[in-house]
Write an enzyme that holds these catalytic residues in place. Structure first.
Site, PDB file in Angstrom:
ATOM      1  CE  LYS A  54      14.882  31.047   2.022  1.00 42.05           C
ATOM      2  NZ  LYS A  54      16.275  31.081   2.529  1.00 42.05           N
ATOM      3  CG  ASP A  63      18.048  34.978  -1.195  1.00 41.26           C
ATOM      4  OD1 ASP A  63      17.849  36.080  -1.788  1.00 41.26           O
ATOM      5  OD2 ASP A  63      18.946  34.192  -1.533  1.00 41.26           O
TER       6      ASP A  63
END
Length: 211
Positions: free
Chosen positions: A119, A137
């Site tokens: 991420k 997220d």
């Protein structure tokens, strides 16, 4: 993509435009550190800390004047500050030793840095280097599943499904749109489905509970 999905993206674009990241940064290094700090913390809190932090320590080399204890004190108002302090210093050591203090623009090299997962690497690639990447997220995970762009229980699965649907040149923008929509009407608890501008296009099976 389906007509419904295009319509959703069109409305998201109209609502959020080129809003971009909620983290404040001036260069790839600042974004990298801010993103590491943002895990299980809010962008608002991170921005409050980094405003002074980056003035004092603007480069990876400058961070290495700190030890774990002193850096921990600088970032103590952020969650998981001890482990983040350790990872940030390890990352800065690698940046100085292997990359001349610069942040690499390559996914595998980014993910090899301490405290950097997929991420974070995607966030840096997209926002600092303007490369096609789609970071997932908690907001993106929730919103894409609710809107029907994904149907998966893992972050990697959501990323794969969304990037297979959405054109590559929209990945970065769509990532931001989904984040801000998740921070706005499509909250985890008590979403504002009745007032949401995507209500008629949303496929979430539970939306009727919030009408």
């Amino acid at each position: 993509m389906t007509e419904r999905e295009w319509a959703i993206l069109d409305r998201l674009k109209e609502e959020y435009g080129d809003i971009g990241s909620g983290l404040r940064f001036n260069n790839p290094f600042e974004l990298l550190i801010a993103t590491i700090l943002s895990a299980q913390s809010t962008d608002v809190r991170v921005n409050m800390v980094t405003e002074d932090l980056f003035k004092k320590y603007p480069t990876a080399a400058a961070f290495l004047s700190l030890n774990e204890e002193s850096l921990s004190r600088e970032i103590a108002s952020i969650g998981l500050y001890r482990s983040k302090s350790k990872n940030i210093l390890k990352t800065c050591q690698t940046l100085v030793a292997e990359y001349g203090g610069e942040v690499p623009d390559d996914r595998s090299r980014l993910e090899a840095l301490a405290g950097v997962g997929r991420k974070t690497a995607n966030v840096v690639l997209c926002n600092a280097f303007h490369k096609p990447a789609f970071a997932v997220d908690t907001h993106v995970f929730r919103v894409t599943n609710r809107l029907g762009f994904a149907n998966h229980r893992t972050v990697l699965g959501v990323e794969k499904q969304v990037t297979e649907r959405i054109p590559e040149d929209l990945w970065c923008d769509a990532h931001h749109w989904f984040i801000w929509h998740g921070r706005g009407p499509c909250k985890a608890r008590q979403p504002k489905c009745k007032a949401c501008f995507l209500a008629d296009l949303c496929e979430w099976s539970d939306k009727h509970k919030y009408q």
